[in-house]
Write an enzyme that holds these catalytic residues in place. Sequence first.
Site, short mmCIF file in Angstrom:
data_model
loop_
_atom_site.label_atom_id
_atom_site.label_comp_id
_atom_site.label_asym_id
_atom_site.label_seq_id
_atom_site.Cartn_x
_atom_site.Cartn_y
_atom_site.Cartn_z
CD GLU A 58 34.17 -92.64 -37.66
OE1 GLU A 58 35.36 -92.52 -37.31
OE2 GLU A 58 33.70 -92.17 -38.71
CG ASP A 92 62.99 -90.03 -59.51
OD1 ASP A 92 62.97 -90.05 -58.25
OD2 ASP A 92 63.91 -90.52 -60.18
CG HIS A 133 41.36 -83.90 -39.61
ND1 HIS A 133 40.89 -83.10 -40.61
CD2 HIS A 133 40.32 -84.70 -39.28
CE1 HIS A 133 39.62 -83.39 -40.86
NE2 HIS A 133 39.24 -84.37 -40.05
CG HIS A 154 31.21 -89.37 -43.03
ND1 HIS A 154 31.69 -90.51 -43.62
CD2 HIS A 154 31.95 -89.22 -41.90
CE1 HIS A 154 32.70 -91.00 -42.91
NE2 HIS A 154 32.86 -90.23 -41.84
CG ASP A 209 39.02 -91.72 -37.09
OD1 ASP A 209 38.75 -92.72 -37.78
OD2 ASP A 209 38.44 -90.62 -37.23
CE1 TYR A 229 37.09 -85.26 -30.82
CE2 TYR A 229 35.16 -83.89 -31.27
CZ TYR A 229 35.87 -85.06 -31.46
OH TYR A 229 35.37 -86.04 -32.27
CD GLU A 251 32.62 -89.54 -37.83
OE1 GLU A 251 33.71 -89.22 -37.32
OE2 GLU A 251 32.48 -89.78 -39.03
CG ASP A 306 35.58 -93.37 -40.68
OD1 ASP A 306 36.48 -93.29 -39.83
OD2 ASP A 306 34.94 -92.39 -41.12
NE ARG A 321 36.34 -89.14 -34.54
CZ ARG A 321 37.43 -88.39 -34.45
NH1 ARG A 321 37.40 -87.25 -33.81
NH2 ARG A 321 38.56 -88.79 -34.99
CG HIS A 353 34.59 -87.89 -45.57
ND1 HIS A 353 35.48 -86.90 -45.31
CD2 HIS A 353 34.45 -88.57 -44.40
CE1 HIS A 353 35.88 -86.96 -44.05
NE2 HIS A 353 35.28 -87.98 -43.48
CG HIS A 408 33.05 -83.76 -35.67
ND1 HIS A 408 32.09 -84.74 -35.53
CD2 HIS A 408 33.97 -84.00 -34.70
CE1 HIS A 408 32.42 -85.53 -34.54
NE2 HIS A 408 33.55 -85.11 -33.99
N1 GLY Z 1 38.31 -90.52 -40.31
C1 GLY Z 1 37.56 -89.55 -40.97
C2 GLY Z 1 36.22 -89.41 -40.38
O1 GLY Z 1 35.95 -89.96 -39.35
O2 GLY Z 1 35.35 -88.81 -40.95
MN MN Z 2 34.07 -90.79 -40.14
MN MN Z 3 36.87 -91.69 -38.60
#
Ligand code: GLY
Ligand code: MN
Ligand code: MN
Length: 431
Positions: free
Chosen positions: A401, A32, A236, A347, A253, A381, A377, A264, A399, A354, A343
Amino acid sequence: MLRPQLAEFMRRMEPNSVAILPAAREATRSNDTEYRFRQDSDFYYLTGFKEPDAVAVVAPGKQERYTLFVRPRDKEKETWTGRRAGVEGAKEIYGADAAYPVEEFQEKLAELLDGARQLYYRLGNGNPELDQTVIRQLARMRASGRRGVRPPQSIVDPGTILHELRLFKTDEEIALMQRAADIAAEAHREAMRAARPGVKEYEIEALIEYIFRRSGANAPAYNTIVGGGANATILHYINNEAELKDGDLLLIDAGAEYEGFASDITRTFPVGGRFTDAQRDIYELVLDCQERCIEMVAPGVTLEEMHERSVEILTDGMVRLGLLRGDVKKLIEEEQYKKFYMHRLGHYLGMDVHDVGLYHTDGQPRPVEAGVVMTVEPGLYIAEDADGVPDKYRGIGVRIEDDVLVTPEGYRVLTTEAPKQVEEIESLMAR
Ligand code: GLY
Ligand code: MN
Ligand code: MN
Protein backbone atom coordinates in the site's frame (compact mmCIF):
# COMPACT_ATOMS: atom_id res chain seq x y z
CA MET A 1 -8.04 37.53 9.49
CA LEU A 2 -10.13 34.50 8.69
CA ARG A 3 -8.46 31.17 8.22
CA PRO A 4 -8.44 30.54 4.43
CA GLN A 5 -10.39 27.28 4.80
CA LEU A 6 -13.11 29.10 6.71
CA ALA A 7 -13.18 32.00 4.24
CA GLU A 8 -13.64 29.57 1.35
CA PHE A 9 -16.37 27.68 3.21
CA MET A 10 -18.22 30.98 3.71
CA ARG A 11 -17.89 31.85 0.03
CA ARG A 12 -19.54 28.57 -0.91
CA MET A 13 -22.42 28.78 1.57
CA GLU A 14 -25.84 29.81 0.26
CA PRO A 15 -26.55 33.48 0.81
CA ASN A 16 -28.38 34.11 4.03
CA SER A 17 -27.50 30.80 5.64
CA VAL A 18 -25.92 29.69 8.90
CA ALA A 19 -23.71 26.71 9.71
CA ILE A 20 -23.34 24.96 13.06
CA LEU A 21 -20.32 22.72 13.53
CA PRO A 22 -19.51 20.96 16.80
CA ALA A 23 -16.12 19.89 18.06
CA ALA A 24 -15.54 16.23 18.93
CA ARG A 25 -16.34 15.16 22.46
CA GLU A 26 -14.19 13.33 24.98
CA ALA A 27 -14.65 9.56 24.80
CA THR A 28 -14.56 7.34 27.86
CA ARG A 29 -12.00 4.55 27.81
CA SER A 30 -12.95 3.00 31.12
CA ASN A 31 -14.76 4.22 34.21
CA ASP A 32 -13.52 7.79 34.59
CA THR A 33 -10.55 7.83 32.23
CA GLU A 34 -10.69 9.02 28.67
CA TYR A 35 -9.01 8.31 25.38
CA ARG A 36 -6.58 10.98 24.34
CA PHE A 37 -8.70 13.65 22.71
CA ARG A 38 -8.73 13.84 18.93
CA GLN A 39 -10.52 16.76 17.28
CA ASP A 40 -13.27 16.23 14.71
CA SER A 41 -11.71 16.57 11.25
CA ASP A 42 -14.35 18.93 9.81
CA PHE A 43 -14.24 21.15 12.87
CA TYR A 44 -10.44 21.21 12.94
CA TYR A 45 -10.25 21.92 9.21
CA LEU A 46 -12.44 24.99 9.59
CA THR A 47 -11.27 26.35 12.92
CA GLY A 48 -7.83 24.96 13.78
CA PHE A 49 -9.22 24.73 17.34
CA LYS A 50 -8.01 21.71 19.29
CA GLU A 51 -10.23 21.66 22.39
CA PRO A 52 -13.35 19.55 23.04
CA ASP A 53 -16.77 20.97 23.99
CA ALA A 54 -16.86 23.75 21.44
CA VAL A 55 -19.30 24.79 18.73
CA ALA A 56 -18.55 26.98 15.73
CA VAL A 57 -21.32 29.05 14.16
CA VAL A 58 -20.69 30.52 10.73
CA ALA A 59 -23.07 33.10 9.28
CA PRO A 60 -21.52 35.02 6.39
CA GLY A 61 -24.46 37.45 6.05
CA LYS A 62 -24.33 38.62 9.65
CA GLN A 63 -22.30 41.23 11.46
CA GLU A 64 -20.63 38.48 13.49
CA ARG A 65 -19.76 36.01 10.76
CA TYR A 66 -17.85 33.61 12.94
CA THR A 67 -18.80 32.76 16.50
CA LEU A 68 -17.05 30.22 18.72
CA PHE A 69 -18.62 28.71 21.83
CA VAL A 70 -15.83 27.34 24.00
CA ARG A 71 -15.00 26.10 27.48
CA PRO A 72 -14.33 29.25 29.53
CA ARG A 73 -11.07 29.77 31.38
CA ASP A 74 -11.18 28.09 34.80
CA LYS A 75 -8.09 28.09 36.97
CA GLU A 76 -8.98 24.99 38.92
CA LYS A 77 -10.14 22.89 35.97
CA GLU A 78 -7.11 23.93 33.94
CA THR A 79 -4.87 22.70 36.75
CA TRP A 80 -6.39 19.25 36.33
CA THR A 81 -7.02 18.91 32.64
CA GLY A 82 -4.90 21.47 30.84
CA ARG A 83 -4.88 24.97 29.42
CA ARG A 84 -7.87 26.46 27.68
CA ALA A 85 -7.98 29.24 25.13
CA GLY A 86 -11.18 30.53 26.70
CA VAL A 87 -13.46 33.19 25.28
CA GLU A 88 -10.64 35.70 24.84
CA GLY A 89 -8.36 33.18 23.14
CA ALA A 90 -11.13 32.13 20.77
CA LYS A 91 -11.17 35.69 19.45
CA GLU A 92 -7.51 36.64 19.72
CA ILE A 93 -5.86 33.37 18.69
CA TYR A 94 -8.54 31.75 16.52
CA GLY A 95 -9.99 34.85 14.92
CA ALA A 96 -13.62 34.51 16.00
CA ASP A 97 -15.68 37.70 15.66
CA ALA A 98 -17.52 36.73 18.82
CA ALA A 99 -17.02 34.08 21.48
CA TYR A 100 -19.07 32.83 24.42
CA PRO A 101 -18.90 30.10 27.04
CA VAL A 102 -20.29 26.91 25.53
CA GLU A 103 -23.00 26.81 28.24
CA GLU A 104 -24.63 29.80 26.49
CA PHE A 105 -24.98 28.05 23.13
CA GLN A 106 -28.56 26.94 23.68
CA GLU A 107 -29.88 30.34 24.72
CA LYS A 108 -28.09 32.11 21.84
CA LEU A 109 -29.32 29.60 19.25
CA ALA A 110 -32.67 31.32 18.55
CA GLU A 111 -30.93 34.58 17.68
CA LEU A 112 -28.32 32.80 15.55
CA LEU A 113 -30.91 30.94 13.51
CA ASP A 114 -33.42 33.74 13.12
CA GLY A 115 -33.76 34.89 9.53
CA ALA A 116 -31.41 32.28 8.04
CA ARG A 117 -33.08 30.54 5.09
CA GLN A 118 -30.83 27.54 5.26
CA LEU A 119 -29.12 25.74 8.11
CA TYR A 120 -25.97 23.71 7.53
CA TYR A 121 -25.91 21.04 10.20
CA ARG A 122 -24.92 17.40 10.04
CA LEU A 123 -27.68 15.50 11.83
CA GLY A 124 -26.85 12.08 13.22
CA ASN A 125 -23.13 12.72 13.50
CA GLY A 126 -22.63 11.17 16.93
CA ASN A 127 -23.93 14.05 19.04
CA PRO A 128 -27.60 13.27 19.82
CA GLU A 129 -27.84 15.95 22.52
CA LEU A 130 -26.85 18.66 20.09
CA ASP A 131 -29.20 17.18 17.46
CA GLN A 132 -32.02 17.47 20.00
CA THR A 133 -31.08 21.03 20.91
CA VAL A 134 -31.18 22.08 17.27
CA ILE A 135 -34.42 20.22 16.51
CA ARG A 136 -36.17 21.62 19.59
CA GLN A 137 -35.10 25.12 18.65
CA LEU A 138 -36.47 24.74 15.13
CA ALA A 139 -39.80 23.50 16.54
CA ARG A 140 -39.97 26.43 18.94
CA MET A 141 -39.31 28.89 16.14
CA ARG A 142 -42.00 27.35 13.94
CA ALA A 143 -44.46 27.62 16.79
CA SER A 144 -43.67 31.34 17.06
CA GLY A 145 -44.18 32.03 13.36
CA ARG A 146 -47.08 34.38 13.98
CA ARG A 147 -44.78 36.68 15.94
CA GLY A 148 -42.52 37.06 12.95
CA VAL A 149 -39.92 34.46 13.95
CA ARG A 150 -38.46 32.90 10.82
CA PRO A 151 -36.90 29.44 11.16
CA PRO A 152 -34.59 28.07 8.43
CA GLN A 153 -36.48 26.35 5.63
CA SER A 154 -33.97 23.62 4.92
CA ILE A 155 -31.26 21.69 6.70
CA VAL A 156 -28.25 20.74 4.59
CA ASP A 157 -25.21 18.64 5.43
CA PRO A 158 -22.21 21.03 5.61
CA GLY A 159 -20.23 18.11 4.22
CA THR A 160 -21.63 19.00 0.79
CA ILE A 161 -19.25 21.97 0.87
CA LEU A 162 -16.64 20.97 3.41
CA HIS A 163 -15.87 17.51 2.07
CA GLU A 164 -15.38 18.86 -1.43
CA LEU A 165 -12.89 21.33 -0.01
CA ARG A 166 -11.11 18.66 2.01
CA LEU A 167 -10.84 16.32 -0.98
CA PHE A 168 -8.48 18.69 -2.81
CA LYS A 169 -5.29 19.23 -0.89
CA THR A 170 -3.45 22.56 -0.89
CA ASP A 171 0.35 22.75 -1.14
CA GLU A 172 0.57 23.26 2.64
CA GLU A 173 -1.59 20.20 3.25
CA ILE A 174 0.46 18.13 0.81
CA ALA A 175 3.60 19.12 2.70
CA LEU A 176 2.03 17.84 5.94
CA MET A 177 0.95 14.63 4.22
CA GLN A 178 4.47 14.16 2.85
CA ARG A 179 5.79 14.51 6.39
CA ALA A 180 3.22 11.98 7.67
CA ALA A 181 4.33 9.65 4.86
CA ASP A 182 8.04 10.11 5.58
CA ILE A 183 7.56 9.34 9.26
CA ALA A 184 5.62 6.17 8.48
CA ALA A 185 8.15 5.11 5.82
CA GLU A 186 10.96 5.42 8.35
CA ALA A 187 8.97 3.29 10.79
CA HIS A 188 8.48 0.60 8.13
CA ARG A 189 12.22 0.56 7.34
CA GLU A 190 13.07 0.23 11.03
CA ALA A 191 10.50 -2.56 11.38
CA MET A 192 12.22 -4.45 8.56
CA ARG A 193 15.53 -4.08 10.36
CA ALA A 194 14.12 -5.21 13.70
CA ALA A 195 12.00 -8.16 12.58
CA ARG A 196 13.50 -11.62 13.08
CA PRO A 197 12.35 -15.01 14.38
CA GLY A 198 11.44 -14.91 18.07
CA VAL A 199 10.44 -11.23 18.17
CA LYS A 200 6.81 -10.56 19.19
CA GLU A 201 4.45 -8.70 16.89
CA TYR A 202 3.84 -6.15 19.66
CA GLU A 203 7.53 -5.35 19.86
CA ILE A 204 7.39 -4.29 16.23
CA GLU A 205 4.19 -2.33 16.92
CA ALA A 206 5.94 -0.55 19.80
CA LEU A 207 8.95 0.30 17.65
CA ILE A 208 6.73 1.74 14.92
CA GLU A 209 4.68 3.86 17.28
CA TYR A 210 7.81 5.02 19.09
CA ILE A 211 9.13 6.33 15.80
CA PHE A 212 5.80 8.04 15.11
CA ARG A 213 5.77 9.88 18.43
CA ARG A 214 9.48 10.61 18.44
CA SER A 215 8.96 12.31 15.07
CA GLY A 216 6.17 14.53 16.35
CA ALA A 217 3.24 12.56 14.98
CA ASN A 218 0.15 12.92 17.18
CA ALA A 219 -0.69 9.23 17.00
CA PRO A 220 -1.07 6.33 14.61
CA ALA A 221 -3.70 7.32 12.04
CA TYR A 222 -5.45 3.96 12.74
CA ASN A 223 -4.70 0.87 14.79
CA THR A 224 -1.36 -0.55 13.72
CA ILE A 225 -1.58 -3.97 12.08
CA VAL A 226 1.41 -6.29 12.63
CA GLY A 227 0.49 -9.74 11.38
CA GLY A 228 3.00 -12.57 11.08
CA GLY A 229 2.29 -15.74 9.06
CA ALA A 230 -1.40 -16.53 8.66
CA ASN A 231 -2.30 -13.49 10.81
CA ALA A 232 -1.63 -11.51 7.64
CA THR A 233 -4.72 -13.11 6.10
CA ILE A 234 -6.96 -11.43 8.73
CA LEU A 235 -7.62 -8.00 7.23
CA HIS A 236 -7.97 -6.01 10.46
CA TYR A 237 -5.66 -8.05 12.68
CA ILE A 238 -4.66 -5.70 15.51
CA ASN A 239 -4.03 -8.09 18.40
CA ASN A 240 -0.34 -8.15 17.50
CA GLU A 241 0.40 -10.77 20.15
CA ALA A 242 2.06 -13.63 18.29
CA GLU A 243 5.73 -14.51 17.95
CA LEU A 244 7.35 -14.07 14.54
CA LYS A 245 8.48 -17.33 12.98
CA ASP A 246 11.24 -18.06 10.51
CA GLY A 247 9.81 -18.86 7.09
CA ASP A 248 6.75 -16.63 7.63
CA LEU A 249 5.88 -13.35 6.02
CA LEU A 250 5.09 -10.30 8.14
CA LEU A 251 2.42 -7.86 6.99
CA ILE A 252 2.57 -4.39 8.56
CA ASP A 253 -0.10 -1.76 7.90
CA ALA A 254 0.91 1.36 9.81
CA GLY A 255 0.46 5.07 9.20
CA ALA A 256 1.14 8.20 11.21
CA GLU A 257 -1.11 11.17 11.86
CA TYR A 258 0.92 14.36 11.61
CA GLU A 259 -0.65 17.77 12.28
CA GLY A 260 -4.04 16.24 11.59
CA PHE A 261 -3.10 14.43 8.35
CA ALA A 262 -2.81 10.68 7.85
CA SER A 263 -0.44 8.40 6.03
CA ASP A 264 -1.37 4.78 5.33
CA ILE A 265 1.36 2.32 4.33
CA THR A 266 1.41 -1.46 4.09
CA ARG A 267 4.53 -3.53 3.53
CA THR A 268 4.92 -7.29 3.57
CA PHE A 269 8.31 -8.97 3.99
CA PRO A 270 9.88 -12.24 5.16
CA VAL A 271 10.65 -12.53 8.88
CA GLY A 272 13.86 -14.40 8.09
CA GLY A 273 14.99 -11.86 5.50
CA ARG A 274 14.50 -13.97 2.35
CA PHE A 275 11.30 -14.73 0.44
CA THR A 276 10.55 -18.40 -0.28
CA ASP A 277 9.62 -19.21 -3.89
CA ALA A 278 5.93 -19.52 -3.00
CA GLN A 279 5.91 -16.24 -1.11
CA ARG A 280 7.70 -14.59 -3.97
CA ASP A 281 5.09 -15.82 -6.45
CA ILE A 282 2.31 -14.10 -4.54
CA TYR A 283 4.39 -11.04 -3.66
CA GLU A 284 5.54 -10.35 -7.21
CA LEU A 285 1.98 -10.67 -8.48
CA VAL A 286 0.63 -8.16 -5.95
CA LEU A 287 3.57 -5.82 -6.59
CA ASP A 288 3.13 -5.95 -10.35
CA CYS A 289 -0.56 -5.21 -9.92
CA GLN A 290 0.17 -2.33 -7.55
CA GLU A 291 2.76 -0.74 -9.83
CA ARG A 292 0.56 -0.99 -12.89
CA CYS A 293 -2.40 0.52 -11.05
CA ILE A 294 -0.26 3.39 -9.74
CA GLU A 295 0.80 4.12 -13.31
CA MET A 296 -2.85 4.68 -14.20
CA VAL A 297 -3.12 7.60 -11.78
CA ALA A 298 -3.75 10.90 -13.56
CA PRO A 299 -6.52 13.47 -13.70
CA GLY A 300 -9.56 11.81 -15.28
CA VAL A 301 -9.07 8.24 -14.07
CA THR A 302 -11.66 6.80 -11.67
CA LEU A 303 -10.95 4.62 -8.66
CA GLU A 304 -13.48 2.25 -10.15
CA GLU A 305 -11.42 1.78 -13.35
CA MET A 306 -8.31 1.25 -11.26
CA HIS A 307 -10.08 -1.30 -9.07
CA GLU A 308 -11.35 -3.19 -12.12
CA ARG A 309 -7.84 -3.25 -13.54
CA SER A 310 -6.50 -4.66 -10.27
CA VAL A 311 -9.14 -7.40 -10.39
CA GLU A 312 -8.08 -8.33 -13.94
CA ILE A 313 -4.37 -8.42 -13.13
CA LEU A 314 -4.81 -10.39 -9.92
CA THR A 315 -7.31 -12.85 -11.39
CA ASP A 316 -5.08 -13.48 -14.37
CA GLY A 317 -2.13 -14.06 -12.04
CA MET A 318 -4.11 -16.34 -9.76
CA VAL A 319 -5.02 -18.54 -12.70
CA ARG A 320 -1.36 -18.68 -13.67
CA LEU A 321 -0.41 -19.72 -10.11
CA GLY A 322 -3.19 -22.31 -9.84
CA LEU A 323 -5.13 -20.47 -7.12
CA LEU A 324 -8.12 -20.19 -9.45
CA ARG A 325 -9.05 -22.40 -12.35
CA GLY A 326 -11.02 -21.43 -15.42
CA ASP A 327 -11.57 -18.58 -17.81
CA VAL A 328 -10.36 -15.23 -16.45
CA LYS A 329 -13.38 -13.29 -17.76
CA LYS A 330 -15.81 -15.77 -16.29
CA LEU A 331 -13.98 -15.89 -12.96
CA ILE A 332 -14.26 -12.10 -12.78
CA GLU A 333 -17.97 -12.17 -13.64
CA GLU A 334 -18.54 -14.72 -10.91
CA GLU A 335 -16.39 -12.67 -8.52
CA GLN A 336 -14.29 -15.74 -7.72
CA TYR A 337 -11.33 -13.46 -7.00
CA LYS A 338 -13.12 -12.24 -3.86
CA LYS A 339 -12.04 -15.43 -2.09
CA PHE A 340 -8.52 -14.02 -2.05
CA TYR A 341 -8.97 -10.29 -2.84
CA MET A 342 -11.95 -9.11 -0.81
CA HIS A 343 -11.37 -5.37 -0.43
CA ARG A 344 -11.19 -2.38 -2.75
CA LEU A 345 -7.98 -1.21 -4.39
CA GLY A 346 -7.87 2.09 -2.55
CA HIS A 347 -9.53 5.06 -0.92
CA TYR A 348 -9.12 8.80 -0.48
CA LEU A 349 -6.61 9.83 2.16
CA GLY A 350 -6.42 13.06 4.15
CA MET A 351 -7.35 14.17 7.64
CA ASP A 352 -9.25 10.91 8.00
CA VAL A 353 -7.52 7.74 6.89
CA HIS A 354 -10.62 6.82 4.90
CA ASP A 355 -11.10 10.38 3.88
CA VAL A 356 -14.20 12.30 2.90
CA GLY A 357 -15.25 13.16 -0.63
CA LEU A 358 -17.69 11.60 -3.04
CA TYR A 359 -16.60 8.54 -5.03
CA HIS A 360 -19.59 8.89 -7.34
CA THR A 361 -21.17 11.93 -8.95
CA ASP A 362 -24.37 11.84 -11.00
CA GLY A 363 -24.53 8.11 -10.35
CA GLN A 364 -21.21 7.56 -12.13
CA PRO A 365 -17.73 6.81 -10.77
CA ARG A 366 -16.00 10.13 -10.29
CA PRO A 367 -12.79 11.01 -12.14
CA VAL A 368 -10.00 12.19 -9.84
CA GLU A 369 -8.38 15.60 -10.23
CA ALA A 370 -5.08 17.15 -9.21
CA GLY A 371 -4.83 17.57 -5.46
CA VAL A 372 -6.59 14.33 -4.57
CA VAL A 373 -4.56 11.88 -2.47
CA MET A 374 -5.47 8.19 -2.57
CA THR A 375 -4.06 4.86 -1.51
CA VAL A 376 -3.27 2.05 -3.93
CA GLU A 377 -3.32 -1.19 -1.97
CA PRO A 378 -3.99 -4.47 -3.70
CA GLY A 379 -3.60 -7.65 -1.66
CA LEU A 380 -4.03 -11.40 -1.76
CA TYR A 381 -4.98 -13.39 1.32
CA ILE A 382 -4.95 -17.17 1.22
CA ALA A 383 -6.42 -18.63 4.38
CA GLU A 384 -4.68 -21.57 6.05
CA ASP A 385 -7.75 -23.71 5.37
CA ALA A 386 -8.48 -22.42 1.84
CA ASP A 387 -10.00 -25.09 -0.40
CA GLY A 388 -8.55 -26.19 -3.68
CA VAL A 389 -5.34 -24.21 -3.63
CA PRO A 390 -1.76 -25.45 -3.83
CA ASP A 391 -0.51 -26.28 -0.33
CA LYS A 392 2.49 -24.01 -0.60
CA TYR A 393 0.27 -20.91 -0.81
CA ARG A 394 -1.83 -21.60 2.29
CA GLY A 395 -1.46 -19.05 5.08
CA ILE A 396 0.15 -16.39 2.89
CA GLY A 397 -1.18 -12.83 3.09
CA VAL A 398 0.35 -9.99 1.09
CA ARG A 399 -0.71 -6.36 0.77
CA ILE A 400 1.36 -3.50 -0.61
CA GLU A 401 0.00 0.00 0.00
CA ASP A 402 1.29 3.40 -1.07
CA ASP A 403 -0.12 6.92 -0.83
CA VAL A 404 -0.41 8.66 -4.18
CA LEU A 405 -1.04 12.33 -4.97
CA VAL A 406 -2.77 13.17 -8.25
CA THR A 407 -0.79 15.94 -10.00
CA PRO A 408 -1.71 17.93 -13.14
CA GLU A 409 0.69 15.71 -15.12
CA GLY A 410 -0.07 12.39 -13.48
CA TYR A 411 0.94 11.33 -10.00
CA ARG A 412 3.49 11.51 -7.23
CA VAL A 413 3.97 8.64 -4.78
CA LEU A 414 4.39 10.10 -1.28
CA THR A 415 5.61 6.86 0.28
CA THR A 416 8.59 5.95 -1.90
CA GLU A 417 10.90 5.87 1.14
CA ALA A 418 9.40 2.56 2.26
CA PRO A 419 11.12 -0.17 0.20
CA LYS A 420 8.94 -2.64 -1.69
CA GLN A 421 11.14 -4.32 -4.34
CA VAL A 422 12.18 -7.84 -3.33
CA GLU A 423 15.90 -7.06 -3.74
CA GLU A 424 15.62 -3.79 -1.76
CA ILE A 425 13.86 -5.54 1.10
CA GLU A 426 16.24 -8.50 1.18
CA SER A 427 19.33 -6.32 1.12
CA LEU A 428 17.96 -3.97 3.82
CA MET A 429 17.19 -6.98 6.02
CA ALA A 430 20.59 -8.58 5.40
CA ARG A 431 22.30 -5.56 6.95
N1 GLY B 1 -5.26 0.82 7.25
C1 GLY B 1 -6.53 0.97 6.72
C2 GLY B 1 -6.53 0.83 5.26
O1 GLY B 1 -5.55 0.45 4.68
O2 GLY B 1 -7.48 1.17 4.61
MN1 MN C 1 -5.62 2.08 3.22
MN1 MN D 1 -3.58 0.61 5.38
